[in-house]
Design an enzyme around this catalytic site. Structure first.
Site, PDB file in Angstrom:
ATOM      1  N   GLU A 195     -42.536  47.912 -14.811  1.00 33.28           N
ATOM      2  CA  GLU A 195     -43.046  46.559 -15.102  1.00 33.28           C
ATOM      3  C   GLU A 195     -44.271  46.180 -14.265  1.00 33.28           C
ATOM      4  O   GLU A 195     -44.195  45.320 -13.383  1.00 33.28           O
ATOM      5  CB  GLU A 195     -41.944  45.517 -14.911  1.00 33.28           C
ATOM      6  CG  GLU A 195     -40.784  45.704 -15.866  1.00 33.28           C
ATOM      7  CD  GLU A 195     -39.933  44.449 -16.032  1.00 33.28           C
ATOM      8  OE1 GLU A 195     -40.180  43.448 -15.342  1.00 33.28           O
ATOM      9  OE2 GLU A 195     -39.025  44.479 -16.883  1.00 33.28           O
ATOM     10  N   GLU A 383     -34.849  49.089 -20.212  1.00 32.91           N
ATOM     11  CA  GLU A 383     -34.037  47.965 -19.719  1.00 32.91           C
ATOM     12  C   GLU A 383     -33.782  46.993 -20.862  1.00 32.91           C
ATOM     13  O   GLU A 383     -34.675  46.711 -21.657  1.00 32.91           O
ATOM     14  CB  GLU A 383     -34.743  47.163 -18.609  1.00 32.91           C
ATOM     15  CG  GLU A 383     -34.715  47.813 -17.259  1.00 32.91           C
ATOM     16  CD  GLU A 383     -35.383  46.958 -16.176  1.00 32.91           C
ATOM     17  OE1 GLU A 383     -35.362  45.702 -16.276  1.00 32.91           O
ATOM     18  OE2 GLU A 383     -35.936  47.545 -15.244  1.00 32.91           O
TER      19      GLU A 383
HETATM   20  C1  FCB Z   1     -36.612  43.133 -14.949  1.00 33.12           C
HETATM   21  C2  FCB Z   1     -36.671  43.970 -13.695  1.00 33.12           C
HETATM   22  C3  FCB Z   1     -35.316  44.318 -13.140  1.00 33.12           C
HETATM   23  C4  FCB Z   1     -34.353  43.146 -13.241  1.00 33.12           C
HETATM   24  C5  FCB Z   1     -34.339  42.587 -14.629  1.00 33.12           C
HETATM   25  C6  FCB Z   1     -33.375  41.446 -14.817  1.00 33.12           C
HETATM   26  O1  FCB Z   1     -37.792  42.445 -15.111  1.00 33.12           O
HETATM   27  O2  FCB Z   1     -37.364  45.165 -13.945  1.00 33.12           O
HETATM   28  O3  FCB Z   1     -35.478  44.778 -11.831  1.00 33.12           O
HETATM   29  O4  FCB Z   1     -34.638  42.213 -12.286  1.00 33.12           O
HETATM   30  O5  FCB Z   1     -35.626  42.150 -14.968  1.00 33.12           O
END
Ligand code: FCB
Length: 477
Positions: A195, A383
């Site tokens: 990210e 994610e």
């Molecule tokens: C993302 C992050 C991760 C976590 C999630 C909820 O943006 O990469 O580390 O905090 O959100």
């Protein structure tokens, strides 16, 4: 139903005991809702959010140690000093992963365990931890997916300007080369950065995350350039040092642009928006250049870069990782750019984290538009998941029906795009365990396994059972 689940969840019933219906039956056509055979179901974590043990085995400080120990920066002053104590408890946590049926586990390496001051002499004891972790995962038949940088920059590098300093991108490449040399015999998938937009924009522009700076537009654009440059140099360094066949990608929080209505006009607008709204990060990485519109928009605040930088940034990848939480909705309009991002009405629903606007469509349009625009060889959802106000019942159950609702809806949209042939090879649920949620400290729980932070006791939630059933049947449960 309730009666059944109460029984199934009863006292000792961890996720392990959840009965799962048999998959295929003879003479039945394959279920159109099924994910492809071999789809990689996983979960994700990050070093600072779970490891703790911040002084152990020669680990150097990171910007998150500094930031979380600065009064007023995090919820109730929470720090990652202990977190989930994963550094010591990973064998127990790998057992949990096995019980869930996970095929893959995404973790990140703390750069300052390996190079305590970010560069210079490596610390072999730091590497040993990841050697042990990777060996234990492989012994449990779980594929390790390794992120090299999930925001915990060595403090020593921040002291020299951090991501404002081009030398940080070069130091990252050296660190990536070292890891590739030592771990690519056992790790097949590496992600460079997690990210970029989050650690750049929240850390260096809004100041709500480490290192807590509030820089102006030109400085932020340069920080962003150093991030994509680090990615590119990192890809080259891994390629040059890793075992042949190593798969390299990144985990990007692309702005996912969903059409407000699924008709040709709005879908076209969403496609344009996907490329332009990600111009600073994913588009630059996948095209090896900044879009004209991005550079025009920034004008004098545009980043300084060379053609060689852009060539490195555009280094070919083996996969694209997409982190998907709260997508945007886009509509066609008559503006010069041909689209508008629709602001969310105040009443738009969100999960326990107020930024987590609910948008299951993101798991359809994200992979679809990435595949259409850039034809990557493979896509992973690196994610996806949600916070929830989990409160254990008197008999110790955590019945997080809101998380199950969230996951079921997002996964249904993922299945829709996979069913259409998008090259999505796996999905990593954020997160295995409740953990340190950055500036929100321990207040926002994202795990499918509940963690009592006083005792470190782990309790699989209802969502763990949902995920286990989904994995076992390869169908959204
Ligand atoms: C993302 C992050 C991760 C976590 C999630 C909820 O943006 O990469 O580390 O905090 O959100």
């Amino acid at each position: 139903m309730l009666r059944d689940s109460a029984r199934l969840l009863g006292a000792s019933a961890a996720a392990a005991s959840f009965p799962v219906a048999a998959t295929a039956q003879p003479n039945r056509p394959p279920d159109p809702r099924a994910f492809p055979a071999g789809f990689l179901w996983g979960s994700a974590t990050a070093s600072y959010q779970v490891e703790g043990a911040i002084h152990e085995d020669g680990r150097g400080p990171s910007i998150w140690d500094t930031f979380s120990h600065t009064p007023g920066k995090t919820f109730q002053g929470d720090t990652g000093d202990v977190a989930d104590d994963f550094f010591h408890r990973y064998p127990e946590d790998i057992k949990l992963m096995q019980q869930l049926g996970l095929k893959a586990f995404r973790f990140s390496i703390a750069w300052s365990r390996i190079f305590p001051t970010g560069a210079g002499a490596p610390n072999p004891k730091g590497l040993d931890f990841y050697n042990r972790l990777v060996d234990a995962l492989l012994a449990a038949n779980i594929q390790p997916f390794c992120t090299l940088f999930h925001w915990d920059l060595p403090q020593a590098l921040e002291d020299k300007g951090g991501w404002q300093n081009r030398a940080t991108s070069e130091a990252f490449a050296d660190y990536a080369a070292y890891i590739a040399r030592h771990l690519s015999d056992r790790i097949q998938h590496f992600m460079t950065l997690n990210e970029m937009s989050s650690f750049v924009e929240i850390g260096y522009k809004d100041g709500r995350h480490a290192p807590g700076l509030k820089l102006g537009p030109a400085e932020v654009a340069q920080v962003a350039h150093h991030a994509v440059l680090a990615h590119g140099l990192g890809v080259q360094a891994i390629r040059a040092n890793a075992k042949p066949g190593t798969q390299i990608g990144l985990a990007d929080s692309a702005r996912i642009t969903c059409p407000v209505i699924e008709d040709d006009q709005n879908i076209g607008a969403a496609r344009l928006a996907m490329r332009e709204e990600n111009a600073r990060y994913l588009t630059a990485v996948l095209e090896g250049s900044y879009t004209d519109r991005y550079l025009r928009r920034l004008g004098p605040a545009a980043p300084r870069f060379t053609p060689a930088d852009m060539k490195a940034i555009g280094s070919p990848l083996d996969f694209v990782g997409i982190n998907c939480y709260a997508p945007e909705f886009v509509r066609a309009d008559a503006s010069e750019q041909g689209y508008a991002v629709v602001p969310r009405p105040k009443s738009y629903p969100h999960m326990a984290s107020d930024w987590l606007a609910i948008g299951p469509e993101g798991l359809y349009w994200g992979p679809k538009l990435v595949a259409e625009l850039w034809s990557p060889k493979a896509i992973f959802i690196t994610e996806n998941g949600t916070s929830s106000d989990d409160i254990p019942t008197a008999d110790g159950l955590v019945l997080d029906t809101d998380r199950v609702m969230f996951l079921r809806n997002y996964l249904t949209q993922l299945q829709r795009v996979v069913g259409e042939g998008a090259p999505v090879r796996g999905y990593f649920l954020w997160s295995l365990l409740d953990n340190y949620e950055w500036a929100d400290g321990y207040a926002k729980r994202f795990g499918i396994v509940y963690v009592d932070f006083k005792t470190q006791k782990r309790t699989p939630k209802l969502s763990a059972q949902f995920y286990k059933a989904t994995i076992a049947r390869n169908i959204v449960a």
